[in-house]
Design an enzyme around this catalytic site. Sequence first.
Site, mmCIF file in Angstrom:
data_model
loop_
_atom_site.group_PDB
_atom_site.id
_atom_site.type_symbol
_atom_site.label_atom_id
_atom_site.label_comp_id
_atom_site.label_asym_id
_atom_site.label_seq_id
_atom_site.Cartn_x
_atom_site.Cartn_y
_atom_site.Cartn_z
ATOM 1 C CG ASP A 94 -8.790 3.525 6.349
ATOM 2 O OD1 ASP A 94 -8.488 4.193 7.355
ATOM 3 O OD2 ASP A 94 -9.344 4.021 5.349
ATOM 4 N N GLY A 122 -0.748 4.315 0.499
ATOM 5 C CA GLY A 122 -1.579 5.354 1.124
ATOM 6 C C GLY A 122 -0.824 5.945 2.300
ATOM 7 C CG PHE A 123 -2.535 9.127 4.645
ATOM 8 C CD1 PHE A 123 -1.779 10.282 4.545
ATOM 9 C CD2 PHE A 123 -3.830 9.149 4.175
ATOM 10 C CE1 PHE A 123 -2.306 11.434 3.991
ATOM 11 C CE2 PHE A 123 -4.380 10.291 3.615
ATOM 12 C CZ PHE A 123 -3.613 11.436 3.524
ATOM 13 N N GLY A 124 -0.665 5.050 5.463
ATOM 14 C CA GLY A 124 0.028 4.072 6.298
ATOM 15 C C GLY A 124 1.293 3.564 5.631
ATOM 16 C CB VAL A 180 -0.875 -7.777 -2.614
ATOM 17 C CG1 VAL A 180 -0.640 -8.982 -1.699
ATOM 18 C CG2 VAL A 180 0.391 -6.943 -2.718
ATOM 19 C CD GLU A 213 -14.778 17.457 3.287
ATOM 20 O OE1 GLU A 213 -14.082 17.962 4.168
ATOM 21 O OE2 GLU A 213 -14.481 16.394 2.727
ATOM 22 C CB ALA A 255 -5.432 10.918 7.217
ATOM 23 C CD GLN A 256 -2.532 12.947 12.114
ATOM 24 O OE1 GLN A 256 -1.736 12.277 12.771
ATOM 25 N NE2 GLN A 256 -2.110 13.862 11.249
ATOM 26 N N GLY A 288 0.813 -1.215 0.000
ATOM 27 C CA GLY A 288 0.000 0.000 0.000
ATOM 28 C C GLY A 288 0.843 1.261 0.000
HETATM 29 C C1 LIG Z 1 -13.169 10.500 0.086
HETATM 30 C C2 LIG Z 1 -12.455 10.340 1.403
HETATM 31 C C3 LIG Z 1 -12.300 11.429 2.246
HETATM 32 C C4 LIG Z 1 -11.634 11.295 3.435
HETATM 33 N N1 LIG Z 1 -11.496 12.399 4.244
HETATM 34 C C5 LIG Z 1 -10.777 12.302 5.374
HETATM 35 C C6 LIG Z 1 -10.551 13.440 6.187
HETATM 36 O O1 LIG Z 1 -11.042 14.537 5.887
HETATM 37 N N2 LIG Z 1 -9.773 13.297 7.288
HETATM 38 C C7 LIG Z 1 -9.218 12.104 7.631
HETATM 39 O O2 LIG Z 1 -8.483 12.022 8.612
HETATM 40 N N3 LIG Z 1 -9.422 11.001 6.896
HETATM 41 C C8 LIG Z 1 -10.188 11.069 5.783
HETATM 42 N N4 LIG Z 1 -10.393 9.949 5.018
HETATM 43 C C9 LIG Z 1 -9.843 8.664 5.473
HETATM 44 C C10 LIG Z 1 -8.373 8.532 5.156
HETATM 45 O O3 LIG Z 1 -8.114 8.927 3.837
HETATM 46 C C11 LIG Z 1 -7.977 7.091 5.410
HETATM 47 O O4 LIG Z 1 -8.186 6.808 6.766
HETATM 48 C C12 LIG Z 1 -6.521 6.833 5.053
HETATM 49 O O5 LIG Z 1 -6.296 7.061 3.686
HETATM 50 C C13 LIG Z 1 -6.140 5.408 5.417
HETATM 51 O O6 LIG Z 1 -4.822 5.169 5.011
HETATM 52 P P1 LIG Z 1 -4.341 3.693 4.652
HETATM 53 O O7 LIG Z 1 -2.907 3.807 4.314
HETATM 54 O O8 LIG Z 1 -4.765 2.756 5.696
HETATM 55 O O9 LIG Z 1 -5.200 3.310 3.364
HETATM 56 P P2 LIG Z 1 -5.284 4.017 1.954
HETATM 57 O O10 LIG Z 1 -4.890 5.440 2.022
HETATM 58 O O11 LIG Z 1 -6.645 3.686 1.449
HETATM 59 O O12 LIG Z 1 -4.199 3.259 1.079
HETATM 60 C C14 LIG Z 1 -4.348 1.919 0.722
HETATM 61 C C15 LIG Z 1 -3.253 1.573 -0.260
HETATM 62 O O13 LIG Z 1 -3.235 0.183 -0.474
HETATM 63 C C16 LIG Z 1 -3.227 -0.103 -1.871
HETATM 64 N N5 LIG Z 1 -3.861 -1.396 -2.029
HETATM 65 C C17 LIG Z 1 -5.074 -1.805 -1.621
HETATM 66 N N6 LIG Z 1 -5.259 -3.095 -1.902
HETATM 67 C C18 LIG Z 1 -4.134 -3.525 -2.493
HETATM 68 C C19 LIG Z 1 -3.716 -4.777 -3.031
HETATM 69 N N7 LIG Z 1 -4.481 -5.869 -2.973
HETATM 70 N N8 LIG Z 1 -2.504 -4.848 -3.603
HETATM 71 C C20 LIG Z 1 -1.689 -3.761 -3.670
HETATM 72 N N9 LIG Z 1 -2.031 -2.566 -3.169
HETATM 73 C C21 LIG Z 1 -3.238 -2.450 -2.584
HETATM 74 C C22 LIG Z 1 -3.986 1.067 -2.479
HETATM 75 O O14 LIG Z 1 -3.685 1.206 -3.854
HETATM 76 C C23 LIG Z 1 -3.429 2.200 -1.630
HETATM 77 O O15 LIG Z 1 -2.172 2.587 -2.115
HETATM 78 C C24 LIG Z 1 -11.086 10.053 3.811
HETATM 79 C C25 LIG Z 1 -11.239 8.948 2.967
HETATM 80 C C26 LIG Z 1 -11.913 9.093 1.774
HETATM 81 C C27 LIG Z 1 -12.074 7.912 0.862
#
Ligand SMILES: Cc1cc2nc3c(=O)[nH]c(=O)nc-3n(C[C@H](O)[C@H](O)[C@H](O)COP(=O)(O)OP(=O)(O)OC[C@H]3O[C@@H](n4cnc5c(N)ncnc54)[C@H](O)[C@@H]3O)c2cc1C
Length: 474
Positions: free
Chosen positions: A325, A26-28, A92, A187, A336-337, A24
């Site tokens: 998440d 994303g933020f994590g 994955v 929003e 995100a945090q 992933g």
């Molecule tokens: C529209 C929207 C608005 C939001 N607004 C807010 C906000 O205002 N404030 C706030 O704090 N949070 C907000 N959030 C929540 C926040 O964005 C998430 O909590 C955060 O992105 C979680 O981070 P993560 O790294 O766990 O997952 P993600 O950021 O979702 O990243 C997941 C990653 O895993 C990858 N991935 C997934 N499955 C696979 C796989 N099988 N193989 C390879 N790669 C894979 C994806 O491509 C991505 O790169 C919002 C979310 C959304 C959708």
Amino acid sequence: MISENPAATPAHNADNRRHVVVIGSGFGGLFSAKTLKRAGVDVTLIARTTHHLFQPLLYQVATGILSGGEVAPTTRGILRRQQNVKVLLGDVTNINLARSSITSSAADLSTVPPFDSLIVAAGAQQSYFGNDRFAEHAPGMKTIDDALEVRGRILRVFEHAELTSDPAERARLLTFVVVGAGPTGVELAGQIAELAQRTLPGSFRHIAPQDARIVLLDAAPAVLPPFDLKLRDKAATTLRRLGVEIQLDTMVTDVDEDGLVVRDKDSAGRRIESRCKVWSAGVAASPLGQQLATQSGATLDRAGRVRVNPDLTLPGYSDVFVIGDLMSLDRLPGVAQVAIQGGRYVGKLIKTEAAARRAGHVRPERLPFNYHDKGSMATVARFSAVAQFGRIRLGGGPAWLIWLAVHLAYLVGYKSRISAALSWLLTFSGSSRPHLTITRQQVIARTALDHLHTLEGSDTPPTHSTSHPANRPG
Ligand SMILES: Cc1cc2nc3c(=O)[nH]c(=O)nc-3n(C[C@H](O)[C@H](O)[C@H](O)COP(=O)(O)OP(=O)(O)OC[C@H]3O[C@@H](n4cnc5c(N)ncnc54)[C@H](O)[C@@H]3O)c2cc1C
């Protein structure tokens, strides 16, 4: 044909360095990889997209304020100077805990990197609460593809309304329904209203974009449920002032091309005629969570998130971490945090343990992950937001300025920040928006691909997925 790509398989334990695989970007995933800089380990970050997505600003891409690139810089570019990280594109499909390896595929090539430590940060997907067929007519808001499709749908119905002479069809075209009154829904509804009232007027000859009807509905009895009551009321008042119709205690029971069927509390179903619907009502954890649970015996919560130990490890696997998440711990929200702090915590932990191992010391005792709640914010309209930090409650302009500063600070990369700041200046100081380009492909691509996969009987999962209700309402 799927074949293994040996070139992509990392040099495992060269110089006895441990190999950390991160799933992933994303933020994590990104924050854990960045924290592993100079950690004396090799890192392979694998994600199914080539970018790091700032999801909280997706609604601005959908409404023409920001471009895709401003909220989604390339992961490769962000990490280019970090020599111990290799970035790979890949979906994955399998995690094998017994063999300490994962399998990912892209471009018909399969990669099977072994790991010493694994960080699973695969996030969540849109949830239609078991009604995946709704997705065809009501796209979600989880990816850049989603946001561009929504932008295409919003602007296309204005174009079609200009063409038709049928009043009923025009009303159907100019009715927008946003399902889910969490931060994203609020929003998005606010920005569609501003688009209709500030940006588009004057551009059409037969329709008045100001006549657009924007409906925000939710099965819950309030908008912005995680926020304080006063802030919820303030947000609802601002939305109504913008002309947004708020329908609460309203459950969607069906969605088709021309509208939705909804059921209010204690009433029979009724229909809302609408060509443009957007779904921001729920999320479901990545299916990789189920794989981890099946192999380790860990349990999942209602949203399909993996229940982890206090050090964010999978029960029984001290070198497999689940963050963001996809993890469930102490009822922490999917924000995100939580992902950022989880990524940093795990990165530091691996770094410290790698140093201890190199020095021949025993593994230091692990302190539990301690989440620091930095508060919540949501914008409602131009110059209006709500924010709560500890006991502080702010609404209107001051909250909006804080929202602006915080989002600029958290956008990754100074070029993205400068570019977003310029786009905001253009949008908020005047009535125009810099990113209103749409293409036909953006609107049809998702459904066309899903149909293609169905025809081909492809193994590739469709762009939407089945679901569990989640704690974050969008
Ligand atoms: C529209 C929207 C608005 C939001 N607004 C807010 C906000 O205002 N404030 C706030 O704090 N949070 C907000 N959030 C929540 C926040 O964005 C998430 O909590 C955060 O992105 C979680 O981070 P993560 O790294 O766990 O997952 P993600 O950021 O979702 O990243 C997941 C990653 O895993 C990858 N991935 C997934 N499955 C696979 C796989 N099988 N193989 C390879 N790669 C894979 C994806 O491509 C991505 O790169 C919002 C979310 C959304 C959708």
